[in-house]
Design a protein around this motif. Structure first.
Motif, PDB file in Angstrom:
ATOM      1  N   SER A 357       0.816  -1.219   0.000  1.00  0.00           N
ATOM      2  CA  SER A 357       0.000   0.000   0.000  1.00  0.00           C
ATOM      3  C   SER A 357       0.847   1.266   0.000  1.00  0.00           C
ATOM      4  O   SER A 357       0.354   2.321  -0.366  1.00  0.00           O
ATOM      5  CB  SER A 357      -0.980  -0.009   1.177  1.00  0.00           C
ATOM      6  OG  SER A 357      -0.277  -0.169   2.378  1.00  0.00           O
ATOM      7  N   SER A 358       2.118   1.216   0.423  1.00  0.00           N
ATOM      8  CA  SER A 358       2.913   2.448   0.394  1.00  0.00           C
ATOM      9  C   SER A 358       4.140   2.308  -0.506  1.00  0.00           C
ATOM     10  O   SER A 358       5.157   2.938  -0.271  1.00  0.00           O
ATOM     11  CB  SER A 358       3.332   2.829   1.812  1.00  0.00           C
ATOM     12  OG  SER A 358       4.025   1.760   2.406  1.00  0.00           O
ATOM     13  N   ILE A 359       4.010   1.494  -1.524  1.00  0.00           N
ATOM     14  CA  ILE A 359       5.133   1.344  -2.440  1.00  0.00           C
ATOM     15  C   ILE A 359       5.102   2.433  -3.500  1.00  0.00           C
ATOM     16  O   ILE A 359       4.130   3.169  -3.644  1.00  0.00           O
ATOM     17  CB  ILE A 359       5.079  -0.010  -3.180  1.00  0.00           C
ATOM     18  CG1 ILE A 359       3.761  -0.135  -3.934  1.00  0.00           C
ATOM     19  CG2 ILE A 359       5.302  -1.152  -2.246  1.00  0.00           C
ATOM     20  CD1 ILE A 359       3.838  -1.061  -5.100  1.00  0.00           C
ATOM     21  N   ASN A 377      18.421   4.812  -5.562  1.00  0.00           N
ATOM     22  CA  ASN A 377      17.856   5.630  -4.494  1.00  0.00           C
ATOM     23  C   ASN A 377      18.175   4.943  -3.159  1.00  0.00           C
ATOM     24  O   ASN A 377      17.642   3.882  -2.849  1.00  0.00           O
ATOM     25  CB  ASN A 377      16.334   5.762  -4.694  1.00  0.00           C
ATOM     26  CG  ASN A 377      15.723   6.699  -3.683  1.00  0.00           C
ATOM     27  OD1 ASN A 377      16.243   6.860  -2.572  1.00  0.00           O
ATOM     28  ND2 ASN A 377      14.606   7.312  -4.057  1.00  0.00           N
ATOM     29  N   CYS A 378      19.017   5.595  -2.368  1.00  0.00           N
ATOM     30  CA  CYS A 378      19.544   4.928  -1.172  1.00  0.00           C
ATOM     31  C   CYS A 378      18.476   4.625  -0.124  1.00  0.00           C
ATOM     32  O   CYS A 378      18.707   3.834   0.784  1.00  0.00           O
ATOM     33  CB  CYS A 378      20.652   5.767  -0.546  1.00  0.00           C
ATOM     34  SG  CYS A 378      22.118   5.779  -1.576  1.00  0.00           S
ATOM     35  N   THR A 379      17.298   5.262  -0.226  1.00  0.00           N
ATOM     36  CA  THR A 379      16.263   4.944   0.750  1.00  0.00           C
ATOM     37  C   THR A 379      15.428   3.734   0.324  1.00  0.00           C
ATOM     38  O   THR A 379      14.591   3.271   1.081  1.00  0.00           O
ATOM     39  CB  THR A 379      15.321   6.141   0.989  1.00  0.00           C
ATOM     40  OG1 THR A 379      14.862   6.594  -0.285  1.00  0.00           O
ATOM     41  CG2 THR A 379      16.032   7.252   1.725  1.00  0.00           C
ATOM     42  N   CYS A 380      15.682   3.250  -0.870  1.00  0.00           N
ATOM     43  CA  CYS A 380      14.902   2.099  -1.346  1.00  0.00           C
ATOM     44  C   CYS A 380      15.392   0.835  -0.653  1.00  0.00           C
ATOM     45  O   CYS A 380      16.587   0.518  -0.671  1.00  0.00           O
ATOM     46  CB  CYS A 380      15.049   1.960  -2.860  1.00  0.00           C
ATOM     47  SG  CYS A 380      14.218   0.520  -3.515  1.00  0.00           S
ATOM     48  N   LEU A 381      14.477   0.108  -0.033  1.00  0.00           N
ATOM     49  CA  LEU A 381      14.878  -1.030   0.791  1.00  0.00           C
ATOM     50  C   LEU A 381      14.650  -2.378   0.118  1.00  0.00           C
ATOM     51  O   LEU A 381      15.249  -3.376   0.510  1.00  0.00           O
ATOM     52  CB  LEU A 381      14.100  -1.009   2.110  1.00  0.00           C
ATOM     53  CG  LEU A 381      14.460   0.155   3.042  1.00  0.00           C
ATOM     54  CD1 LEU A 381      13.507   0.200   4.220  1.00  0.00           C
ATOM     55  CD2 LEU A 381      15.893   0.019   3.515  1.00  0.00           C
ATOM     56  N   ALA A 382      13.766  -2.405  -0.855  1.00  0.00           N
ATOM     57  CA  ALA A 382      13.489  -3.689  -1.502  1.00  0.00           C
ATOM     58  C   ALA A 382      12.718  -3.441  -2.787  1.00  0.00           C
ATOM     59  O   ALA A 382      12.133  -2.365  -2.972  1.00  0.00           O
ATOM     60  CB  ALA A 382      12.669  -4.589  -0.586  1.00  0.00           C
ATOM     61  N   TYR A 383      12.763  -4.410  -3.668  1.00  0.00           N
ATOM     62  CA  TYR A 383      11.936  -4.299  -4.870  1.00  0.00           C
ATOM     63  C   TYR A 383      11.404  -5.674  -5.261  1.00  0.00           C
ATOM     64  O   TYR A 383      11.927  -6.711  -4.851  1.00  0.00           O
ATOM     65  CB  TYR A 383      12.709  -3.669  -6.026  1.00  0.00           C
ATOM     66  CG  TYR A 383      13.807  -4.538  -6.611  1.00  0.00           C
ATOM     67  CD1 TYR A 383      15.092  -4.500  -6.097  1.00  0.00           C
ATOM     68  CD2 TYR A 383      13.557  -5.386  -7.692  1.00  0.00           C
ATOM     69  CE1 TYR A 383      16.105  -5.287  -6.627  1.00  0.00           C
ATOM     70  CE2 TYR A 383      14.566  -6.179  -8.222  1.00  0.00           C
ATOM     71  CZ  TYR A 383      15.831  -6.129  -7.692  1.00  0.00           C
ATOM     72  OH  TYR A 383      16.815  -6.911  -8.203  1.00  0.00           O
ATOM     73  N   ALA A 384      10.336  -5.638  -6.049  1.00  0.00           N
ATOM     74  CA  ALA A 384       9.753  -6.873  -6.581  1.00  0.00           C
ATOM     75  C   ALA A 384       8.926  -6.496  -7.792  1.00  0.00           C
ATOM     76  O   ALA A 384       8.686  -5.317  -8.068  1.00  0.00           O
ATOM     77  CB  ALA A 384       8.884  -7.557  -5.536  1.00  0.00           C
ATOM     78  N   GLY A 394       6.450  -4.115 -14.219  1.00  0.00           N
ATOM     79  CA  GLY A 394       5.879  -3.367 -13.102  1.00  0.00           C
ATOM     80  C   GLY A 394       6.839  -3.409 -11.941  1.00  0.00           C
ATOM     81  O   GLY A 394       7.085  -4.461 -11.379  1.00  0.00           O
ATOM     82  N   CYS A 395       7.397  -2.250 -11.617  1.00  0.00           N
ATOM     83  CA  CYS A 395       8.441  -2.216 -10.586  1.00  0.00           C
ATOM     84  C   CYS A 395       7.849  -1.699  -9.288  1.00  0.00           C
ATOM     85  O   CYS A 395       7.377  -0.568  -9.215  1.00  0.00           O
ATOM     86  CB  CYS A 395       9.571  -1.308 -11.064  1.00  0.00           C
ATOM     87  SG  CYS A 395      10.892  -1.117  -9.884  1.00  0.00           S
ATOM     88  N   MET A 396       7.853  -2.534  -8.265  1.00  0.00           N
ATOM     89  CA  MET A 396       7.379  -2.104  -6.952  1.00  0.00           C
ATOM     90  C   MET A 396       8.608  -1.882  -6.080  1.00  0.00           C
ATOM     91  O   MET A 396       9.420  -2.786  -5.906  1.00  0.00           O
ATOM     92  CB  MET A 396       6.506  -3.178  -6.319  1.00  0.00           C
ATOM     93  CG  MET A 396       5.337  -3.615  -7.197  1.00  0.00           C
ATOM     94  SD  MET A 396       4.112  -4.591  -6.295  1.00  0.00           S
ATOM     95  CE  MET A 396       4.994  -6.104  -6.028  1.00  0.00           C
ATOM     96  N   THR A 397       8.741  -0.670  -5.533  1.00  0.00           N
ATOM     97  CA  THR A 397       9.885  -0.402  -4.652  1.00  0.00           C
ATOM     98  C   THR A 397       9.375   0.063  -3.294  1.00  0.00           C
ATOM     99  O   THR A 397       8.420   0.834  -3.213  1.00  0.00           O
ATOM    100  CB  THR A 397      10.811   0.666  -5.255  1.00  0.00           C
ATOM    101  OG1 THR A 397      10.005   1.732  -5.786  1.00  0.00           O
ATOM    102  CG2 THR A 397      11.668   0.093  -6.358  1.00  0.00           C
TER     103      THR A 397
END
Ligand SMILES: *[C@@H]1O[C@H](CO)[C@@H](O)[C@H](O)[C@H]1NC(C)=O
Ligand SMILES: *[C@@H]1O[C@H](CO)[C@@H](O)[C@H](O)[C@H]1NC(C)=O
Ligand SMILES: *[C@@H]1O[C@H](CO)[C@@H](O)[C@H](O)[C@H]1NC(C)=O
Ligand SMILES: *[C@@H]1O[C@H](CO)[C@@H](O)[C@H](O)[C@H]1NC(C)=O
Ligand SMILES: *[C@@H]1O[C@H](CO)[C@@H](O)[C@H](O)[C@H]1NC(C)=O
Ligand SMILES: *[C@@H]1O[C@H](CO)[C@@H](O)[C@H](O)[C@H]1NC(C)=O
Ligand SMILES: *[C@@H]1O[C@H](CO)[C@@H](O)[C@H](O)[C@H]1NC(C)=O
Ligand SMILES: *[C@@H]1O[C@H](CO)[C@@H](O)[C@H](O)[C@H]1NC(C)=O
Ligand SMILES: *[C@@H]1O[C@H](CO)[C@@H](O)[C@H](O)[C@H]1NC(C)=O
Length: 730
Positions: A357-359, A377-384, A394-397
């Motif tokens: 919900s907050s990606i 982006n150094c604040t990005c913690l994960a992607y899928a 479709g990139c979810m970060t």
């Protein structure tokens, strides 16, 4: 719920039936519905009327299945019950459908569709109950629908009905006897990548995961395409979900019931009940937030299921020790910066990806582009990946606390978690990108060291045994059954040693129990499991491992390995998709399944296998239990002889042996074996003959000592005698 029926049946239903026959499904201005009247949809699937829950005096207007009155699919005045039977549902003067109570003070309004209807004269407006279960307010001669009940669902989502948007979500009943708006609701959360979320008031109970174009990503299995039709629309105008069962005769509903669960039920006409097809949350790991942020719940770990993401550790180890994972996890102490410092991503395989919900979502990016997007982006913690079709787009970060991850055994997705250089190196060389919490790592180290230690001890023991055997002349134990010279027997040896000793000789892999559950490459196997504590079983086990391991022939089943674990003993064979021969030849209508050519090939195959056992292999083996159920069939119906539990090995020059333990299957035993315990290759040939007769005739050779005319061999014998007689006559 039951409806006030006893009285109603007699007083109301009689005149009502007349109305039903004229298929009354509409309310008109001049034709209100009073308590006791019913509207029935055209094909008689749904009924609209007044009802009373089982334990309640309140009355409600609702829609239910005609064949299942308890399944109330919609309630109009769920929060404004009527306490008498003087309710009236009618088209009001403003064109709305209104529910009123006829009291001494006149008609009091309780509920209304409350839409603004400007254009129409109200005698043209009608409300109709449709075969879909939808109650619509419309105008004659117009396509416009002013209002429909499916835009205001209660706790049920019917087939072909859209869910999503401001009003179209499900809310539970207060209780089984109170349809009032309850605290549990199921909504489509449109934020980020849309998900279905089950709430208790505002707290999330469960979420489906994002729609990955095949299914809701967090649910293990997709609804099969040949049974269900799913329509998920996600564009700037609407985000809606709609489903149906393809077979129109199947009635099925999604429901939120009192137990805070979301269920899929299907009507079983014969049993007259609703059966559960699916439900959520499914297990403890499905409860939202049970293990906090950066935690993963693994339902395959027994007991405490929480693990932390790679590179993370529990925020409160004390809580963790008390089996409370809600506090979640944080980066490991002393972790390095994850900003252009050799950082990268560790793959968590097959998970329900965290709350979306907050990606940040970028629809058109590929997996590779998504990695770059997150890395830069150094604040990005994960992607899928959002959409798993077409190799994934479709990139979810994720940038904030990652919540609600679950390890799935199938149907999950890969989540790439940012990790610093140290963690990255730890995981880099692990095959499959597995990840382990500190505890598990410790456990693995322990297991490995224990196994190494026990291997060492075992090796030492084996060495001692060898030495002691050399002392006895270096001969393995043989021939301790005086009646059966040349027959190997291992009576007084502990089985584990025995098997170990012969492993070098057989090259047969010894599997451990967990491997048997999950063999490499998903290879299909057949497992024969011996009953525990059965001495007989152990002997047979030894026998089978020893003998069959040395055999290799296309008509003898292949042993892939074996497994010994405590009392558990298993033989692992190649998988035979067509199972055993008896299932084919003795089956009713089985004749049509096997033509003559196939039967002939099967007989030839068995003969080849037997010849191999008797004279062409390295050993001379008497099977002693050749029968239809011990002949397995592979994918192309090649026969394979199996089950060497009571087989015996003969010396090269040995012709026959005697035993006082006659084992085998009556009906297939040669007379001299069954009566005198005498066996040789001829006993197998006898069994083969019986088997051949069975294959040809499709009849089982029942065992009858007294009256041999009743069994197959007897019949064939008599036929031969008759034929000889007739030959002699001529
Ligand atoms: C029934 O409801 C009416 C208003 O809806 C109320 O005035 C009346 O007191 C109620 N009667 C009972 C017995 O609860
Ligand atoms: C209300 O009740 C009174 C008396 O029982 C009856 O005459 C009247 O027709 C009722 N009104 C409606 C709209 O049913
Ligand atoms: C009907 O709807 C209007 C707004 O559209 C709202 O202000 C009003 O409270 C509603 N009345 C009822 C009885 O729900
Ligand atoms: C709904 O929540 C409220 C507030 O927490 C509570 O008082 C009420 O009992 C709940 N209702 C049900 C049916 O659980
Ligand atoms: C009635 O119509 C509905 C919707 O078209 C359909 O699903 C259902 O099977 C029909 N029922 C019967 C008894 O024909
Ligand atoms: C762990 O998972 C098992 C199986 O799903 C479940 O029975 C058990 O309650 C779970 N334990 C916790 C603490 O969630
Ligand atoms: C994504 O790609 C499709 C076709 O390749 C295109 O129609 C669409 O506009 C693109 N969307 C975005 C947000 O770039
Ligand atoms: C990183 O992503 C966050 C969240 O989307 C955004 O607020 C921030 O501006 C981004 N930082 C850079 C340097 O792009
Ligand atoms: C990973 O494996 C390679 C080759 O097997 C080896 O050279 C390297 O040192 C390993 N790295 C770590 C961190 O173990």
């Amino acid at each position: 719920m039951h409806f006030v029926k006893g009285l109603l049946n007699v007083l109301v239903l009689q005149p009502l039936l007349l109305q039903l026959c004229s298929s009354l499904d509409t309310i008109k201005f001049v034709q209100p519905v009073r308590d006791g009247d019913f509207l029935v949809s055209k094909n008689e699937t749904f009924v609209l009327g007044f009802f009373r829950p089982k334990i309640s005096t309140n009355r409600y207007v609702g829609i239910w299945y005609k064949f299942s009155e308890d399944m109330v699919v919609w309630v109009a005045n769920r929060d404004n019950p009527i306490n008498s039977s003087s309710g009236v549902l009618s088209i009001g003067s403003d064109g709305n459908l209104v529910l009123q109570v006829n009291t001494s003070q006149g008609l009091l309004p309780l509920w209304s569709t409350n839409v603004s209807i400007s254009s129409a004269s109200n005698d043209k407006i009608f409300a109709q109950i449709l075969d879909s279960g939808n109650l619509v307010l419309a105008q004659q001669g117009s396509q416009d629908v002013f209002w429909q009940s499916t835009d205001h669902p209660t706790n049920i989502l019917l087939q072909n009905i859209k869910m999503g948007g401001i009003h179209r979500f499900l809310t539970s009943w207060n209780s089984e006897n109170d349809p009032g708006t309850g605290n549990v609701s199921l909504r489509i959360d449109p934020n980020g990548s849309p998900q279905m979320i089950l709430y208790n008031i505002e707290a999330k109970l469960w979420r489906s995961g994002q729609w990955n174009e095949i299914k809701w990503s967090g649910t293990p299995a997709a609804q099969p395409k040949d049974v269900f039709k799913i329509n998920f629309v996600n564009n700037k105008d609407e985000i809606t979900y709609q489903w149906t069962v393809l077979d129109p005769s199947v009635h099925s509903v999604y429901i939120i019931d009192g137990s805070r669960t979301f269920k899929l039920l299907v009507w079983q006409g014969q049993k007259h009940q609703w059966d559960l097809l699916w439900l959520a949350p499914l297990d403890a790991c499905d409860s939202y937030g049970k293990w906090g942020k950066f935690g993963n719940c693994n339902p395959t770990i027994n007991g405490f299921n929480c693990t932390c993401y790679p590179g993370y550790e529990p925020i409160s180890p004390q809580d963790w020790d008390l089996k409370d994972g809600r506090g979640g996890c944080k980066r490991q102490q002393g972790s390095r910066s994850m900003c252009r410092n050799g950082d990268g991503f560790v793959k968590m395989e097959n998970v329900k990806v965290p709350d979306t919900s907050s990606i940040k979502l970028e629809k058109n990016l590929s997996l590779e582009a998504c990695k770059d997007e997150c890395l830069k982006n150094c604040t990005c913690l994960a992607y899928a990946i959002e959409d798993v079709t077409n190799r994934g787009t479709g990139c979810m970060t994720w940038y904030k606390d990652l919540m609600d991850t679950k390890q799935l055994t199938e149907g999950g997705q890969d989540l790439y978690v940012r990790a610093d250089a140290v963690v990255l190196a730890q995981y880099k060389n692990k095959s499959g990108g597995g990840y382990f919490s500190r505890k598990r790592r410790l456990a693995i180290i322990l297991v490995v060291s224990i196994s190494v230690a026990s291997l060492l001890i075992l090796a030492v023991l084996c060495w001692f045994r060898k030495m002691s055997m050399k002392g006895r002349g270096g001969q393995p134990k043989f021939l301790n059954d005086p009646a059966a010279p040349g027959v190997r027997s291992y009576e007084d040896l502990p089985i584990k040693d025995e098997v170990d000793e012969h492993r070098g000789e057989t090259d047969l892999p010894l599997f451990d129990l967990t491997t048997v559950g999950c063999l490499a490459h998903g290879q299909e196997i057949a497992v024969k499991r011996l009953s525990r504590n059965s001495r007989q079983g152990i002997d047979e086990f030894k026998n089978e491992v020893m003998l069959i391991a040395k055999l290799q022939h296309r008509n003898v089943v292949r042993l892939l390995g074996f497994c010994i674990h405590k009392e558990e003993r298993m033989l692992i064979y190649e998988y035979m998709p067509n199972r055993s021969l008896d299932l084919w030849i003795f089956r009713k209508n089985g004749n049509s399944l096997l033509d003559w050519r196939k039967r002939f090939q099967i007989i030839i195959g068995i003969a080849r296998g037997l010849l191999y056992l008797h004279q062409d292999s390295r050993l001379k083996i008497i099977h002693r239990d050749l029968k239809a159920s011990n002949v397995l069939l592979d994918g192309s119906m090649n026969p394979k002889i199996s089950d060497f539990g009571i087989a015996r090995m003969f010396g090269d020059d040995q012709i026959e042996a005697n035993t006082n333990k006659v084992v085998g299957t009556y009906g297939y035993m040669s007379p001299e074996y069954a009566m005198n315990g005498l066996y040789s290759t001829k006993s197998d040939v006898f069994s083969f003959g019986v088997l051949a007769l069975e294959i040809i005739s499709g009849r089982k050779n029942s065992f009858q000592f007294e009256n041999s005319s009743l069994n197959l061999v007897g019949i064939v014998n008599m036929g031969l005698v008759d034929r000889r007689k007739s030959l002699e006559h001529n």
